[in-house]
Design a protein around this motif. Structure first.
Motif, PDB file in Angstrom:
ATOM      1  N   ALA A  29      92.480   4.373  13.955  1.00  0.00           N
ATOM      2  CA  ALA A  29      92.443   4.864  15.335  1.00  0.00           C
ATOM      3  C   ALA A  29      91.021   4.822  15.891  1.00  0.00           C
ATOM      4  N   PHE A  30      90.049   5.162  15.053  1.00  0.00           N
ATOM      5  CA  PHE A  30      88.667   5.166  15.529  1.00  0.00           C
ATOM      6  C   PHE A  30      88.196   3.743  15.810  1.00  0.00           C
ATOM      7  N   GLU A  31      88.608   2.809  14.964  1.00  0.00           N
ATOM      8  CA  GLU A  31      88.214   1.421  15.185  1.00  0.00           C
ATOM      9  C   GLU A  31      88.818   0.889  16.481  1.00  0.00           C
ATOM     10  N   GLN A  32      90.065   1.264  16.766  1.00  0.00           N
ATOM     11  CA  GLN A  32      90.695   0.838  18.017  1.00  0.00           C
ATOM     12  C   GLN A  32      89.962   1.443  19.215  1.00  0.00           C
ATOM     13  N   PHE A  33      89.599   2.717  19.103  1.00  0.00           N
ATOM     14  CA  PHE A  33      88.850   3.390  20.165  1.00  0.00           C
ATOM     15  C   PHE A  33      87.499   2.713  20.395  1.00  0.00           C
ATOM     16  N   ALA A  34      86.767   2.440  19.306  1.00  0.00           N
ATOM     17  CA  ALA A  34      85.448   1.825  19.431  1.00  0.00           C
ATOM     18  C   ALA A  34      85.555   0.423  20.030  1.00  0.00           C
ATOM     19  N   GLY A  35      86.611  -0.313  19.642  1.00  0.00           N
ATOM     20  CA  GLY A  35      86.804  -1.643  20.209  1.00  0.00           C
ATOM     21  C   GLY A  35      87.023  -1.602  21.707  1.00  0.00           C
ATOM     22  N   SER A  36      87.751  -0.605  22.184  1.00  0.00           N
ATOM     23  CA  SER A  36      87.978  -0.492  23.632  1.00  0.00           C
ATOM     24  C   SER A  36      86.683  -0.144  24.359  1.00  0.00           C
ATOM     25  N   ILE A  37      85.821   0.646  23.717  1.00  0.00           N
ATOM     26  CA  ILE A  37      84.530   0.970  24.322  1.00  0.00           C
ATOM     27  C   ILE A  37      83.676  -0.281  24.445  1.00  0.00           C
ATOM     28  N   LYS A  38      83.681  -1.109  23.407  1.00  0.00           N
ATOM     29  CA  LYS A  38      82.895  -2.343  23.441  1.00  0.00           C
ATOM     30  C   LYS A  38      83.349  -3.238  24.595  1.00  0.00           C
ATOM     31  N   ILE A  39      84.650  -3.339  24.777  1.00  0.00           N
ATOM     32  CA  ILE A  39      85.173  -4.185  25.848  1.00  0.00           C
ATOM     33  C   ILE A  39      84.756  -3.657  27.215  1.00  0.00           C
ATOM     34  N   GLU A  40      84.821  -2.340  27.389  1.00  0.00           N
ATOM     35  CA  GLU A  40      84.426  -1.766  28.682  1.00  0.00           C
ATOM     36  C   GLU A  40      82.945  -2.004  28.957  1.00  0.00           C
ATOM     37  N   LEU A  41      82.104  -1.871  27.937  1.00  0.00           N
ATOM     38  CA  LEU A  41      80.677  -2.113  28.135  1.00  0.00           C
ATOM     39  C   LEU A  41      80.420  -3.576  28.477  1.00  0.00           C
ATOM     40  N   ALA A  42      81.133  -4.476  27.800  1.00  0.00           N
ATOM     41  CA  ALA A  42      80.954  -5.896  28.078  1.00  0.00           C
ATOM     42  C   ALA A  42      81.367  -6.216  29.508  1.00  0.00           C
ATOM     43  N   ARG A  43      82.461  -5.632  29.954  1.00  0.00           N
ATOM     44  CA  ARG A  43      82.898  -5.865  31.336  1.00  0.00           C
ATOM     45  C   ARG A  43      81.868  -5.358  32.332  1.00  0.00           C
ATOM     46  N   LEU A  44      81.196  -4.279  31.957  1.00  0.00           N
ATOM     47  CA  LEU A  44      80.227  -3.678  32.865  1.00  0.00           C
ATOM     48  C   LEU A  44      78.947  -4.486  32.958  1.00  0.00           C
ATOM     49  N   PHE A  45      78.497  -5.015  31.798  1.00  0.00           N
ATOM     50  CA  PHE A  45      77.160  -5.607  31.757  1.00  0.00           C
ATOM     51  C   PHE A  45      77.134  -7.134  31.704  1.00  0.00           C
ATOM     52  N   VAL A  46      78.104  -7.754  31.033  1.00  0.00           N
ATOM     53  CA  VAL A  46      77.952  -9.194  30.784  1.00  0.00           C
ATOM     54  C   VAL A  46      79.186  -9.990  31.190  1.00  0.00           C
ATOM     55  N   GLU A  47      79.941  -9.481  32.127  1.00  0.00           N
ATOM     56  CA  GLU A  47      81.169 -10.171  32.521  1.00  0.00           C
ATOM     57  C   GLU A  47      80.881 -11.574  33.039  1.00  0.00           C
ATOM     58  N   ASP A  48      79.753 -11.768  33.717  1.00  0.00           N
ATOM     59  CA  ASP A  48      79.460 -13.079  34.283  1.00  0.00           C
ATOM     60  C   ASP A  48      79.075 -14.091  33.215  1.00  0.00           C
ATOM     61  N   GLN A  49      78.469 -13.610  32.112  1.00  0.00           N
ATOM     62  CA  GLN A  49      78.018 -14.539  31.078  1.00  0.00           C
ATOM     63  C   GLN A  49      79.112 -14.891  30.073  1.00  0.00           C
ATOM     64  N   LEU A  50      79.998 -13.963  29.770  1.00  0.00           N
ATOM     65  CA  LEU A  50      81.007 -14.181  28.743  1.00  0.00           C
ATOM     66  C   LEU A  50      82.393 -14.178  29.371  1.00  0.00           C
ATOM     67  N   PRO A  51      83.163 -15.241  29.195  1.00  0.00           N
ATOM     68  CA  PRO A  51      84.475 -15.319  29.852  1.00  0.00           C
ATOM     69  C   PRO A  51      85.443 -14.245  29.375  1.00  0.00           C
ATOM     70  N   ASP A  52      85.350 -13.827  28.133  1.00  0.00           N
ATOM     71  CA  ASP A  52      86.235 -12.784  27.616  1.00  0.00           C
ATOM     72  C   ASP A  52      85.370 -11.657  27.077  1.00  0.00           C
ATOM     73  N   PRO A  53      85.471 -10.443  27.619  1.00  0.00           N
ATOM     74  CA  PRO A  53      84.614  -9.346  27.152  1.00  0.00           C
ATOM     75  C   PRO A  53      84.766  -9.053  25.660  1.00  0.00           C
ATOM     76  N   ALA A  54      85.917  -9.400  25.085  1.00  0.00           N
ATOM     77  CA  ALA A  54      86.094  -9.154  23.655  1.00  0.00           C
ATOM     78  C   ALA A  54      85.246 -10.101  22.811  1.00  0.00           C
ATOM     79  N   ASP A  55      84.813 -11.232  23.396  1.00  0.00           N
ATOM     80  CA  ASP A  55      84.041 -12.225  22.658  1.00  0.00           C
ATOM     81  C   ASP A  55      82.548 -11.936  22.734  1.00  0.00           C
ATOM     82  N   CYS A  56      82.198 -10.715  22.461  1.00  0.00           N
ATOM     83  CA  CYS A  56      80.797 -10.338  22.405  1.00  0.00           C
ATOM     84  C   CYS A  56      80.619  -9.375  21.243  1.00  0.00           C
TER      85      CYS A  56
END
Length: 556
Positions: free
Chosen positions: A101-128
């Motif tokens: 559960a914690f790993e799933q939670f942390a993964g969702s946080i990573k995706i949200e941060l990627a969407r916030l900061f690097v959405e223009d550079q990376l086509p998929d926020p999960a690929d960071c």
């Protein structure tokens, strides 16, 4: 998500909570977060957690904290492990359900941060990659500036093996705080898939990849295929490679020609549970006979305790283990200096002779003190019981051994000793130094060729302080730690490989021509597997393997 990303999430939320409490001092603490994050963080670090420690970190009064913690135990989030034989005190551990559960939670946080900061550079926020605090040490500003200055670097494509090192390089490449290029520029394959793709890529008019990462043992095969562009004498990748230790430099040279830049080095080793040996009052094993005796002592299947795990799956995995055992017994299947047309004949002769029989007899003895699936599972099935704390010893490559220290689910962090390969008596044979090297495809257009050579220069460029008296040893599995001398000094695996190099106990792998190292190793593992399962007499299996290699030698 790996353990470094998880600790980064814990640190980030800890910072947010601290700032919130500064603004609202009467709001109190989030006790559930405090308890759960402490459990996960200390589990990652391999440290035990006591009830007293959890009560203290919760920030609650004693009675309230006890009720909160016990509710987490009752819901299956926390597990208890007896600290002593009396069973009156316990260590508190995060359950598999809590970790998932914690790993799933942390993964969702990573995706949200990627969407916030690097959405223009990376086509998929999960690929960071959301790196841990130590990730800042991955590259100095000088190295980061140098790699970004390479023309077309963000579009550079890599072909490599699906292992920890190249996953770490991919993470570094796409770290959301300062990405070099997108995650998707890396194609990571299993060994057979990597070999097949290297062959296919060599046949294309223009390479699909800019950088090829291949095992050092495959250099001769792919050089003979014309797949690799040599590094001309005097060019910088060849010059910077001189900063490495001599055995590492030999990895990237063939017949006097530099073909690649070092990636990482690895040795097959023996990992032992230090705590179990200390409790039993016995010395660490130094010879193959010692390993077998210790495995018998610690092997108790009814108690789910396994003496030894190793990789015996049919094909390449078993062939690799067999070659390792033959080296331990004092007769490598092929010595580094034995190259040329008669190399296949030497391999066939040793297989059919006493050396091959001794190696197979030893593996047959090991089967009885190994895990029940030793002849079916691969490296992941081999690692799992050791990570769970049910195994006393393991034969494995040093790269995979890093899992014991950094895997979030590891129950053996800090309790493993990493030993040189066991050897018979005063056997003087050298053990093969494995690892991967970076090479440039021969079928690149000129502009991409120049950029790829610039990458080799960048990856091989020495730091001001290489940290090794005999030259750099790129032994860390985490790319982010290769250039971190402080971490390298505290890495038991790094120290072991550096020690073996200083003692001149390792040498580059024997260079096998057609049909190549992978094909020969796979062939041996295919034929010998039946001898271990009882489907074929041992002598017949050895003779079958020798005969197949003999036919290849005649055809060549």
């Amino acid at each position: 998500m790996n353990s470094y990303e998880l600790t980064r999430v814990i640190a980030l939320f800890g910072l947010f909570n601290a700032r919130f409490r500064e603004a609202f001092p009467d709001a109190g603490t989030d006790s559930t977060w405090a308890v759960i994050s402490q459990l996960v963080r200390l589990h990652i670090e391999g440290q035990p957690v006591s009830l007293t420690g959890l009560i203290a970190v919760s920030g609650l009064p004693y009675g309230t904290a006890m009720r909160r913690i016990h509710s987490l135990v009752e819901t299956g989030m926390i597990e208890l492990k007896p600290r002593t034989a009396t069973g009156k005190s316990f260590h508190y551990l995060p359950s598999p359900a809590l970790l998932a559960a914690f790993e799933q939670f942390a993964g969702s946080i990573k995706i949200e941060l990627a969407r916030l900061f690097v959405e223009d550079q990376l086509p998929d926020p999960a690929d960071c990659y959301f790196g841990g605090v130590h990730q800042r040490l991955a590259l100095s500003e000088r190295h980061l500036k140098a790699v970004r200055a390479i023309p077309g670097v963000a579009r550079m494509r890599f072909l490599a093996q699906d292992d920890w090192y190249f996953m770490s390089l991919r993470h570094l490449w796409s770290d959301l705080r300062r990405p070099i290029g997108p995650f998707t520029m890396f194609t990571l394959l299993d060994p057979q898939g990597l070999h097949d793709e290297l062959v296919a890529n060599a046949a294309r008019p223009v390479s699909e990849f800019d950088i090829l990462a291949l095992p050092a043992a495959w250099l001769r095969e792919f050089s003979e295929r014309g797949a690799l562009a040599p590094v001309p004498a005097g060019e910088r990748p060849a010059a910077t490679t001189a900063a490495f230790a001599a055995p590492v430099r030999d990895l990237v040279r063939l017949d006097g020609v530099t073909l690649a830049a070092p990636g990482y080095v690895s040795v097959d080793l023996l990992a032992v549970r230090r705590d179990l040996f200390e409790e039993a009052g016995i010395a660490f094993p130094a010879t193959p006979a010692d390993v077998l005796a210790a495995a018998r002592r610690f092997h108790h299947p009814r108690r789910q305790q396994i003496g030894l795990v190793w990789n015996g799956r049919r094909g390449r995995d078993l062939g690799r283990t067999f070659r390792f055992i033959m080296a331990c017994l004092g007769t490598p299947l092929l010595k580094p200096e034995e190259t040329g047309a008669d190399a296949l004949g030497r391999i066939a002769g040793r297989l059919a002779g006493e050396p091959g029989q001794a190696g197979l007899d030893y593996l047959r003895a090991l089967v009885g003190v190994s895990g029940p699936g030793v002849l079916e599972g691969g490296i992941h099935e081999q690692l799992a019981p050791f990570l769970a704390g049910r195994v006393a010893m393991s034969f494995l490559p040093s790269l995979d051994a890093t899992r014991y220290e950094i895997d979030i689910g590891s129950m053996v962090k800090g309790r493993v000793a990493y030993l040189p390969p066991p050897r018979v008596g005063r056997a003087t044979g050298l053990f093969p130094l494995g690892g991967f090297v970076f090479a440039v495809p021969a079928n690149l257009p000129e502009d991409r060729h120049r950029s790829a050579m610039a990458f080799l220069d960048w990856i091989a460029a020495p730091d001001p302080d290489p940290g090794e008296p005999g030259g750099r040893v790129p032994a860390s599995s985490l790319f982010s730690l290769v250039r971190d001398p402080e971490s390298a000094r505290h890495s038991a695996l790094h120290q072991l490989i550096a020690q073996l190099m200083r003692q001149r106990r390792v040498a580059p792998p024997a260079a096998v021509g057609a049909p190549g190292d992978l094909a020969l190793t796979t062939l041996i593992g295919e034929e010998l597997h039946g001898a271990l399962t009882g489907e074929m007499p041992p002598r017949a299996a050895l003779e079958a393997a020798a005969a197949r290699i003999g036919r290849i030698a005649v055809a060549a």
